[in-house]
Each structure stands twice: as C-alpha cells, then as structure tokens.
Design a protein around this motif. Sequence first.
Motif, PDB file in Angstrom:
ATOM      1  N   PHE A 192       5.405   2.190  -8.601  1.00 13.94           N
ATOM      2  CA  PHE A 192       4.328   1.703  -7.749  1.00 13.94           C
ATOM      3  C   PHE A 192       3.197   2.725  -7.681  1.00 13.94           C
ATOM      4  O   PHE A 192       2.014   2.386  -7.841  1.00 13.94           O
ATOM      5  N   PHE A 193       3.554   3.977  -7.435  1.00 15.84           N
ATOM      6  CA  PHE A 193       2.519   5.000  -7.297  1.00 15.84           C
ATOM      7  C   PHE A 193       1.869   5.327  -8.639  1.00 15.84           C
ATOM      8  O   PHE A 193       0.675   5.649  -8.686  1.00 15.84           O
ATOM      9  N   VAL A 194       2.634   5.230  -9.728  1.00 20.00           N
ATOM     10  CA  VAL A 194       2.033   5.403 -11.045  1.00 20.00           C
ATOM     11  C   VAL A 194       0.983   4.315 -11.271  1.00 20.00           C
ATOM     12  O   VAL A 194      -0.141   4.586 -11.715  1.00 20.00           O
ATOM     13  N   GLY A 195       1.349   3.074 -10.934  1.00 20.86           N
ATOM     14  CA  GLY A 195       0.411   1.965 -11.075  1.00 20.86           C
ATOM     15  C   GLY A 195      -0.783   2.091 -10.156  1.00 20.86           C
ATOM     16  O   GLY A 195      -1.872   1.574 -10.462  1.00 20.86           O
ATOM     17  N   ASP A 196      -0.603   2.785  -9.037  1.00 20.68           N
ATOM     18  CA  ASP A 196      -1.673   2.986  -8.063  1.00 20.68           C
ATOM     19  C   ASP A 196      -2.521   4.210  -8.408  1.00 20.68           C
ATOM     20  O   ASP A 196      -3.409   4.584  -7.641  1.00 20.68           O
ATOM     21  N   ALA A 197      -2.218   4.841  -9.544  1.00 26.54           N
ATOM     22  CA  ALA A 197      -2.931   6.038  -9.998  1.00 26.54           C
ATOM     23  C   ALA A 197      -2.845   7.176  -8.985  1.00 26.54           C
ATOM     24  O   ALA A 197      -3.769   7.974  -8.850  1.00 26.54           O
ATOM     25  N   THR A 215       0.846  -1.187   0.000  1.00 28.09           N
ATOM     26  CA  THR A 215       0.000   0.000   0.000  1.00 28.09           C
ATOM     27  C   THR A 215       0.882   1.237   0.000  1.00 28.09           C
ATOM     28  O   THR A 215       2.063   1.188   0.378  1.00 28.09           O
ATOM     29  N   GLY A 216       0.292   2.344  -0.397  1.00 29.01           N
ATOM     30  CA  GLY A 216       1.047   3.588  -0.407  1.00 29.01           C
ATOM     31  C   GLY A 216       1.558   3.969   0.966  1.00 29.01           C
ATOM     32  O   GLY A 216       2.701   4.435   1.118  1.00 29.01           O
ATOM     33  N   ASP A 217       0.737   3.771   1.989  1.00 30.80           N
ATOM     34  CA  ASP A 217       1.153   4.105   3.354  1.00 30.80           C
ATOM     35  C   ASP A 217       2.339   3.254   3.791  1.00 30.80           C
ATOM     36  O   ASP A 217       3.254   3.743   4.460  1.00 30.80           O
ATOM     37  N   ALA A 218       2.322   1.978   3.418  1.00 30.74           N
ATOM     38  CA  ALA A 218       3.421   1.089   3.801  1.00 30.74           C
ATOM     39  C   ALA A 218       4.705   1.458   3.075  1.00 30.74           C
ATOM     40  O   ALA A 218       5.803   1.375   3.642  1.00 30.74           O
ATOM     41  N   VAL A 219       4.600   1.875   1.821  1.00 33.34           N
ATOM     42  CA  VAL A 219       5.777   2.336   1.078  1.00 33.34           C
ATOM     43  C   VAL A 219       6.365   3.565   1.753  1.00 33.34           C
ATOM     44  O   VAL A 219       7.584   3.674   1.946  1.00 33.34           O
ATOM     45  N   ARG A 220       5.515   4.488   2.127  1.00 33.95           N
ATOM     46  CA  ARG A 220       5.977   5.708   2.779  1.00 33.95           C
ATOM     47  C   ARG A 220       6.651   5.388   4.118  1.00 33.95           C
ATOM     48  O   ARG A 220       7.715   5.933   4.437  1.00 33.95           O
ATOM     49  N   ALA A 221       6.020   4.511   4.893  1.00 37.75           N
ATOM     50  CA  ALA A 221       6.578   4.182   6.210  1.00 37.75           C
ATOM     51  C   ALA A 221       7.911   3.465   6.081  1.00 37.75           C
ATOM     52  O   ALA A 221       8.861   3.760   6.819  1.00 37.75           O
TER      53      ALA A 221
END
Length: 205
Positions: free
Chosen positions: A131-136, A36-42
């Motif tokens: 990852f974030f591109v794929g997550d829109a 998830t985006g939050d997990a990537v950030r953390a």
Amino acid sequence: MDADTFLDELRDARGTELSRLSSSKAVYALTGGEMTGDAVRAGTARELHALTSVFDDWAETSEDDVADLFADAAVFAATSAGDFDTEAASDAATGITADALAGGETDVERLAGAAAALLVLEELTGQLVGFFVGDADRTSADEFRQFRSELGEYRDDAADLLAEHCADDADREIASEVGTDVIDAAYDWYVETLEGMGVEPKNVC
C-alpha cells in the motif's frame, strides 16, 4: 512436530483464508474503507494495542521462557502501536486476532495462538507495505517492512517454543486446533467487516 511443520500445516490448512487476509480488501477492512496512510497506521495500532493487553496478561501468568517471550512481544506491540499512531485508542481494537486469543490458558494454547496471530498479521503487513509503495511513501513502506520482519521473528520464536512444549500427540492436536481457530477468527473479522460495508469479501483483488 517442529516449528516449521506447525506453520506450514497452518498455511496448507488455511491457505485461502490467509490469501484473502493479505489482500487489498483486507486493507479496506482494516481502515473501514478509508484507504489513507493515516487510516492504515491507526488500524494497525488499534490491533497492536489489543495484542499488548493479551501478551501482558500472559506474561504475568506464564513462567520462564514463555513469560519472557510474551513480555518481549508485549513491549514490541506497544512500541510499534505508538510509532504508528500515538492517538489510536486502546479500547477500539479492530478485533483481527486479539479477541481469539483471550481463551488461551496453557502454554501450548497460548504459544499456538500467538504464532498463528503473528502469522496473520505478518501476511496482512505484506499488503500494507505494498500500500505504501503504491502511495509513493518510501519511508512508511520501509517502516512497515521492518515491522513485518520483526513480526516474523516473534512468530518464529513462538513456534519454536511451541515445539518444545508439545509433549505428545494430544498437545500437537491442541496446537493445530488453536492455530486454525485464530486464523478462522481473523477471517470471520474480514468477512463480517466487508459485508457490513457492502463489499463482497470472497473476490480477492
């Protein structure tokens, strides 16, 4: 040895490892399987907190332009960590690169280690942008794209200073050994983390 030669030699010597460290499986390892985006950030913030500690220590025990570089890099790492996740614990480092830097004592060792660590993180961040591109999530993709660009600048600055401080073949050999050791340590993190999660680490996806 110049800066470009040092970095190119690292890429040539550890091309497979860097390729895997910039794969989607590396993101899986970074997030503990929580894609998830939050997990990537953390996960990114935890590693940056650990790097901040290393760079702060080096800034205090180095001199002149080397101390200035590490002080600036520490501020960059700390600020980026806070931007990504204000609650990520500084004592819960993912251990991608920071642990491998702890033994650096001389300017040559520290600059080579920093350049290699920032190279690893820049390669990984390329996949985080994807990852974030794929997550829109265009905002986060742009944020991590800018972060990657700044990582590259600090990597180049460290490599430039390294070239200035390598006085002879012995220094150049030490720099090469330290750089490859940092990449190897990051790759060990990648393999051990994925194997601990029951994932085959060697097939890049």
